[in-house]
Design a protein around this motif. Structure first.
Motif, short mmCIF file in Angstrom:
data_model
loop_
_atom_site.label_atom_id
_atom_site.label_comp_id
_atom_site.label_asym_id
_atom_site.label_seq_id
_atom_site.Cartn_x
_atom_site.Cartn_y
_atom_site.Cartn_z
N LYS A 83 0.93 -1.09 0.01
CA LYS A 83 -0.02 -0.12 0.05
C LYS A 83 0.93 1.27 -0.05
O LYS A 83 1.94 1.35 0.76
N LEU A 84 0.47 2.20 -0.87
CA LEU A 84 1.45 3.40 -0.96
C LEU A 84 0.77 4.59 -0.46
O LEU A 84 -0.29 4.71 -0.87
N PHE A 85 1.61 5.53 0.21
CA PHE A 85 1.25 6.85 0.76
C PHE A 85 2.21 7.86 0.82
O PHE A 85 3.28 7.58 0.12
N LEU A 86 1.63 9.11 0.87
CA LEU A 86 2.52 10.28 0.86
C LEU A 86 2.59 11.08 2.05
O LEU A 86 1.07 11.21 2.61
N VAL A 87 3.49 11.37 2.73
CA VAL A 87 3.42 12.48 3.86
C VAL A 87 4.65 13.36 3.61
O VAL A 87 5.86 13.08 3.63
N SER A 88 4.42 14.74 3.38
CA SER A 88 5.16 15.69 3.31
C SER A 88 4.95 16.86 4.01
O SER A 88 3.95 17.14 4.57
N ASN A 89 5.99 17.57 4.30
CA ASN A 89 5.75 18.73 5.03
C ASN A 89 5.43 20.15 4.26
O ASN A 89 5.48 21.31 4.71
N CYS A 90 4.59 19.85 3.11
CA CYS A 90 4.23 20.90 2.06
C CYS A 90 3.01 21.56 2.68
O CYS A 90 2.39 21.24 3.47
N GLN A 91 2.84 22.68 2.06
CA GLN A 91 1.78 23.54 2.24
C GLN A 91 0.42 22.92 1.62
O GLN A 91 0.69 22.08 0.86
N ASN A 92 -0.78 23.58 2.09
CA ASN A 92 -2.12 23.19 1.56
C ASN A 92 -1.93 23.37 -0.01
O ASN A 92 -1.47 24.10 -0.64
N GLY A 93 -2.25 22.32 -0.75
CA GLY A 93 -2.49 22.35 -2.15
C GLY A 93 -1.14 21.78 -2.98
O GLY A 93 -1.38 21.73 -4.37
N TYR A 94 0.05 21.71 -2.21
CA TYR A 94 1.26 21.28 -3.04
C TYR A 94 0.93 19.61 -3.37
O TYR A 94 1.43 19.49 -4.60
#
Length: 215
Positions: free
Chosen positions: A113-124
Motif C-alpha cells: 500500500k503506497l502513501f505520501l507524507v510531506s511537510n508541504c503547504q496546502n495544495g502542493y
C-alpha cells in the motif's frame, strides 16, 4: 545498495515528496523570487540553491530560517504571497519527476500500500498529483498544511488511519529520518535527493528505481 532481506518485510511504503518523488526547486525559486518583487523588505535573491537548502522543512520553519530579520507580520505576509505564487507556477510547470517514477510505483503497488507524507503547504501535494498523473497509485496522503502538525505526527496518522502493520518510510533528509524515529517507522534513505543521513536507515538507494531491487 541491494538488501534482499527487506523483501516481504513491509506491508506499506510511505513516501516523502520533495527530493524523493520529484524536484520542484527550480520553479519554486522562480515563484519566490517573483514574490520578492511584490514587497520591499526581502534582502536576498531567492535562487534554486536557497530553496534546496531548506527543502523538507515545514513551511513555517522555512520562512523563519530564511528571513529571521522580518517581524511576524512581514513574514506571514511574504509567506502568503510566496505560497500563492508557488502554487500558480507549479500548476503551470510542475517539477522534475525522478527517472522511472511511475514504473517503480506501479511495480511496488502490487505488493505494498503506497502513501505520501510531506511537510508541504496546502495544495502542493494536489499539484504534484495533477502534474504527474500518479494519484491512482496512492491510497492516502497527509501534509503539514492540512493540520499544521509535524511530519512524525502525520506519519503516525497514516499508520493509524489505514491500520498499517509494517510500514516503511522513504525520504531524503535527516529531518525525515528523525520524524520516522519519533513515529516508530523504519527509514529508507533516498541518497539521490537533497539531504544527508549518516546512520539509522534500513537501506540506502541511489535512484528511485532501485526500490524495485530491495523491496
Amino acid at each position: 545498495m541491494t538488501d534482499t532481506s527487506l523483501k516481504n518485510k513491509y506491508d506499506s511504503i510511505i513516501f516523502d515528496l520533495d527530493g524523493t518523488l520529484w524536484d520542484s526547486t527550480a520553479n519554486v525559486a522562480i515563484a519566490w523570487q517573483a514574490a520578492k518583487q511584490e514587497v520591499d523588505y526581502i534582502q536576498i535573491d531567492i535562487d534554486q540553491a536557497v530553496v534546496r537548502s531548506i527543502t523538507g522543512l515545514t513551511y513555517k520553519t522555512i520562512f523563519e530560517k530564511l528571513f529571521p530579520y522580518l517581524d511576524e507580520k512581514q513574514r506571514e505576509e511574504f509567506k502568503a504571497i510566496a505560497a500563492k505564487k508557488e502554487l500558480e507556477i507549479l500548476n503551470e510547470r510542475g517539477g522534475q519527476l525522478y527517472p522511472e517514477l511511475e514504473e517503480t510505483l506501479k511495480y511496488l503497488q502490487v505488493n505494498y500500500k503506497l502513501f505520501l507524507v510531506s511537510n508541504c503547504q496546502n495544495g502542493y501535494a494536489e499539484t504534484f498529483f495533477n502534474h504527474s498523473n500518479l494519484k491512482e497509485y496512492f491510497l492516502g496522503y497527509q501534509c503539514y498544511g492540512t493540520k499544521s502538525l509535524p511530519k512524525w505526527d502525520n506519519i503516525r496518522d497514516i499508520v493509524n488511519d489505514f491500520n498499517l502493520q509494517a510500514p516503511v518510510y522513504v525520504g531524503d533528509t535527516q529531518a525525515d529520518y528523525e520524524a520516522t524515529v519519533k513515529a516508530g517507522v523504519p527509514f529508507i534513505f533516498a541518497a539521490y535527493g537533497f539531504g544527508k543521513v549518516e546512520q539509522g536507515m534500513v537501506a540506502t538507494v541511489n535512484s528511485f528505481a532501485e526500490l524495485r531491487e530491495i523491496l
